[in-house]
Design an enzyme around this catalytic site. Structure first.
Site, PDB file in Angstrom:
ATOM      1  N   SER A 107       0.873  -1.188   0.000  1.00  0.00           N
ATOM      2  CA  SER A 107       0.000   0.000   0.000  1.00  0.00           C
ATOM      3  C   SER A 107       0.900   1.225   0.000  1.00  0.00           C
ATOM      4  O   SER A 107       1.993   1.205   0.581  1.00  0.00           O
ATOM      5  CB  SER A 107      -0.874   0.021   1.260  1.00  0.00           C
ATOM      6  OG  SER A 107      -1.493   1.289   1.389  1.00  0.00           O
ATOM      7  N   TYR A 156      -0.818  -0.332  10.471  1.00  0.00           N
ATOM      8  CA  TYR A 156      -1.043  -0.767   9.084  1.00  0.00           C
ATOM      9  C   TYR A 156       0.040  -0.172   8.181  1.00  0.00           C
ATOM     10  O   TYR A 156       0.637  -0.876   7.356  1.00  0.00           O
ATOM     11  CB  TYR A 156      -2.439  -0.340   8.623  1.00  0.00           C
ATOM     12  CG  TYR A 156      -2.751  -0.713   7.189  1.00  0.00           C
ATOM     13  CD1 TYR A 156      -3.136  -2.006   6.848  1.00  0.00           C
ATOM     14  CD2 TYR A 156      -2.657   0.235   6.161  1.00  0.00           C
ATOM     15  CE1 TYR A 156      -3.416  -2.344   5.525  1.00  0.00           C
ATOM     16  CE2 TYR A 156      -2.936  -0.094   4.848  1.00  0.00           C
ATOM     17  CZ  TYR A 156      -3.313  -1.391   4.535  1.00  0.00           C
ATOM     18  OH  TYR A 156      -3.584  -1.724   3.216  1.00  0.00           O
TER      19      TYR A 156
HETATM   20  N1  LIG Z   1      -8.847  -1.657  -0.722  1.00  0.00           N
HETATM   21  C1  LIG Z   1      -7.917  -0.740  -0.561  1.00  0.00           C
HETATM   22  O1  LIG Z   1      -8.197   0.480  -0.557  1.00  0.00           O
HETATM   23  C2  LIG Z   1      -6.476  -1.138  -0.444  1.00  0.00           C
HETATM   24  C3  LIG Z   1      -5.488  -0.159  -0.570  1.00  0.00           C
HETATM   25  C4  LIG Z   1      -4.155  -0.508  -0.448  1.00  0.00           C
HETATM   26  C5  LIG Z   1      -3.818  -1.818  -0.215  1.00  0.00           C
HETATM   27  N2  LIG Z   1      -4.781  -2.770  -0.077  1.00  0.00           N
HETATM   28  C6  LIG Z   1      -4.347  -4.152   0.205  1.00  0.00           C
HETATM   29  O2  LIG Z   1      -4.918  -5.021  -0.739  1.00  0.00           O
HETATM   30  C7  LIG Z   1      -5.036  -6.330  -0.164  1.00  0.00           C
HETATM   31  C8  LIG Z   1      -6.404  -6.881  -0.531  1.00  0.00           C
HETATM   32  O3  LIG Z   1      -7.398  -5.997  -0.075  1.00  0.00           O
HETATM   33  P1  LIG Z   1      -8.860  -5.895  -0.736  1.00  0.00           P
HETATM   34  O4  LIG Z   1      -9.080  -4.469  -1.015  1.00  0.00           O
HETATM   35  O5  LIG Z   1      -9.019  -6.912  -1.796  1.00  0.00           O
HETATM   36  O6  LIG Z   1      -9.741  -6.268   0.561  1.00  0.00           O
HETATM   37  P2  LIG Z   1     -10.841  -7.377   0.815  1.00  0.00           P
HETATM   38  O7  LIG Z   1     -11.843  -7.384  -0.276  1.00  0.00           O
HETATM   39  O8  LIG Z   1     -11.282  -7.156   2.224  1.00  0.00           O
HETATM   40  O9  LIG Z   1     -10.031  -8.756   0.733  1.00  0.00           O
HETATM   41  C9  LIG Z   1      -9.173  -9.172   1.745  1.00  0.00           C
HETATM   42  C10 LIG Z   1      -8.932 -10.640   1.592  1.00  0.00           C
HETATM   43  O10 LIG Z   1      -8.049 -11.073   2.639  1.00  0.00           O
HETATM   44  C11 LIG Z   1      -8.600 -12.224   3.269  1.00  0.00           C
HETATM   45  N3  LIG Z   1      -8.137 -12.325   4.639  1.00  0.00           N
HETATM   46  C12 LIG Z   1      -8.278 -11.414   5.629  1.00  0.00           C
HETATM   47  N4  LIG Z   1      -7.721 -11.869   6.760  1.00  0.00           N
HETATM   48  C13 LIG Z   1      -7.232 -13.106   6.470  1.00  0.00           C
HETATM   49  C14 LIG Z   1      -6.533 -14.081   7.208  1.00  0.00           C
HETATM   50  N5  LIG Z   1      -6.233 -13.886   8.492  1.00  0.00           N
HETATM   51  N6  LIG Z   1      -6.173 -15.235   6.595  1.00  0.00           N
HETATM   52  C15 LIG Z   1      -6.473 -15.440   5.293  1.00  0.00           C
HETATM   53  N7  LIG Z   1      -7.132 -14.556   4.529  1.00  0.00           N
HETATM   54  C16 LIG Z   1      -7.502 -13.397   5.123  1.00  0.00           C
HETATM   55  C17 LIG Z   1     -10.098 -11.998   3.177  1.00  0.00           C
HETATM   56  O11 LIG Z   1     -10.783 -13.187   3.400  1.00  0.00           O
HETATM   57  P3  LIG Z   1     -12.202 -13.138   4.188  1.00  0.00           P
HETATM   58  O12 LIG Z   1     -13.127 -12.398   3.257  1.00  0.00           O
HETATM   59  O13 LIG Z   1     -12.545 -14.546   4.384  1.00  0.00           O
HETATM   60  O14 LIG Z   1     -11.964 -12.375   5.444  1.00  0.00           O
HETATM   61  C18 LIG Z   1     -10.209 -11.498   1.757  1.00  0.00           C
HETATM   62  O15 LIG Z   1     -10.153 -12.567   0.838  1.00  0.00           O
HETATM   63  C19 LIG Z   1      -4.759  -6.156   1.333  1.00  0.00           C
HETATM   64  O16 LIG Z   1      -3.448  -6.597   1.605  1.00  0.00           O
HETATM   65  C20 LIG Z   1      -4.820  -4.655   1.544  1.00  0.00           C
HETATM   66  O17 LIG Z   1      -3.952  -4.246   2.592  1.00  0.00           O
HETATM   67  C21 LIG Z   1      -6.110  -2.459  -0.197  1.00  0.00           C
END
Ligand SMILES: NC(=O)c1ccc[n+]([C@@H]2O[C@H](COP(=O)([O-])OP(=O)(O)OC[C@H]3O[C@@H](n4cnc5c(N)ncnc54)[C@H](OP(=O)(O)O)[C@@H]3O)[C@@H](O)[C@H]2O)c1
Length: 250
Positions: A147, A160
């Site tokens: 991020s 974070y």
């Molecule tokens: N969205 C943003 O604005 C943003 C910005 C910068 C970086 N990111 C990064 O992008 C990545 C993906 O985020 P996203 O936006 O796709 O969010 P998301 O839709 O909430 O997806 C997160 C994923 O991580 C899984 N997860 C969470 N805790 C876990 C654990 N303890 N063990 C295994 N799986 C776990 C979730 O599974 P469950 O659904 O089963 O919990 C889900 O599949 C993250 O690393 C986040 O830090 C996101």
């Protein structure tokens, strides 16, 4: 010249989430066989996703990234289905919990430990677990979702931001020691339009879009395209984290 991903095997940890699911779809469209992981919360979402992907041989498997025993069971299950080699590992699992940065007392030890266990240690443990299979492919790739919070210090909590800065430096260290058999890359989004941050409102999203030079949020597909590029176009890159934020961090 971009290469085809036909006959490539890709594991997307966190494949049930927004960025993970979009990545799984782009890899499957490029010809790869894809395994997506889910937790107990998201088994149905993962199954629906896998059934909708083009191609055949896709898998859904359970994995809790903060639990190394679960990652070892995931490796055993993947070997049983696909054999000893894995070409691509995408670390897309993560969670957050907003804590105002000025409220130091609200960022307690329990939350800090959980933040690092899932968002840093989990990515490292997954790479440690799958390094033998990635090396066995002789052309392995890891892409970790970072991020811009890790560079700007602005994000959902100070812990974070720190965990994501740790991902960026881990990407460099591991790229050095896993070369030449495995490349290690990172993709650092700004604000992505997924359900990642609890309580993120339409008003927050509108303000974020207005204050981003390219005047919109990233879609999950914007980030997935960068992950795909690591596997297809950017064949001589390793140890690099690509910022894909519409200019937000400028
Ligand atoms: N969205 C943003 O604005 C943003 C910005 C910068 C970086 N990111 C990064 O992008 C990545 C993906 O985020 P996203 O936006 O796709 O969010 P998301 O839709 O909430 O997806 C997160 C994923 O991580 C899984 N997860 C969470 N805790 C876990 C654990 N303890 N063990 C295994 N799986 C776990 C979730 O599974 P469950 O659904 O089963 O919990 C889900 O599949 C993250 O690393 C986040 O830090 C996101």
């Amino acid at each position: 010249m971009p290469i085809s991903l036909t006959n490539r095997l890709a594991l997307v940890i966190g494949g049930s989430g927004g960025i993970g699911a979009a990545t799984a779809r782009l890899f499957a469209e490029a010809g790869a066989r894809v395994a997506v992981t889910h937790t107990a919360r998201s088994a149905d979402a993962a199954a629906t996703l896998a059934a909708s992907l083009p191609g055949s041989g896709h898998l859904t498997l359970p994995a809790e990234i903060a639990d190394t025993a679960s990652l070892l069971a995931l490796r055993d299950a993947l070997r049983a289905s696909w054999g000893d080699a894995l070409h691509v590992l995408v670390n897309a699992a993560g969670f957050t919990q907003p804590v105002p940065h000025a409220d130091l007392d609200a960022l307690d030890d329990v939350l800090i430990d959980r933040m690092f266990a899932v968002n840093w240690r989990g990515q490292f443990a997954a790479i440690r677990t799958f390094a033998p299979m990635l090396k066995a492919s002789e052309d392995g790739l890891v892409v970790g979702i970072s991020s811009i919070a890790g560079r700007t210090g602005i994000g959902s909590s100070i812990a974070y931001c720190a965990a994501k800065a740790g991902i960026d430096v881990m990407t460099k260290s591991l790229a050095r020691v896993l070369a030449p058999a495995v490349r290690v890359m990172g993709v650092a989004p700004g604000v992505v339009d997924t359900g990642f941050v609890p309580g993120r409102s339409p008003e927050f999203n509108a303000r974020a879009a207005a204050s981003t030079p390219l005047k919109r949020l990233a879609s999950a597909e914007d980030i997935a395209s960068a992950v795909l590029a690591c596997a297809t176009s950017l064949r001589f890159a390793t140890g690099t984290t690509l910022v894909v934020d519409g200019g937000r961090s400028l």
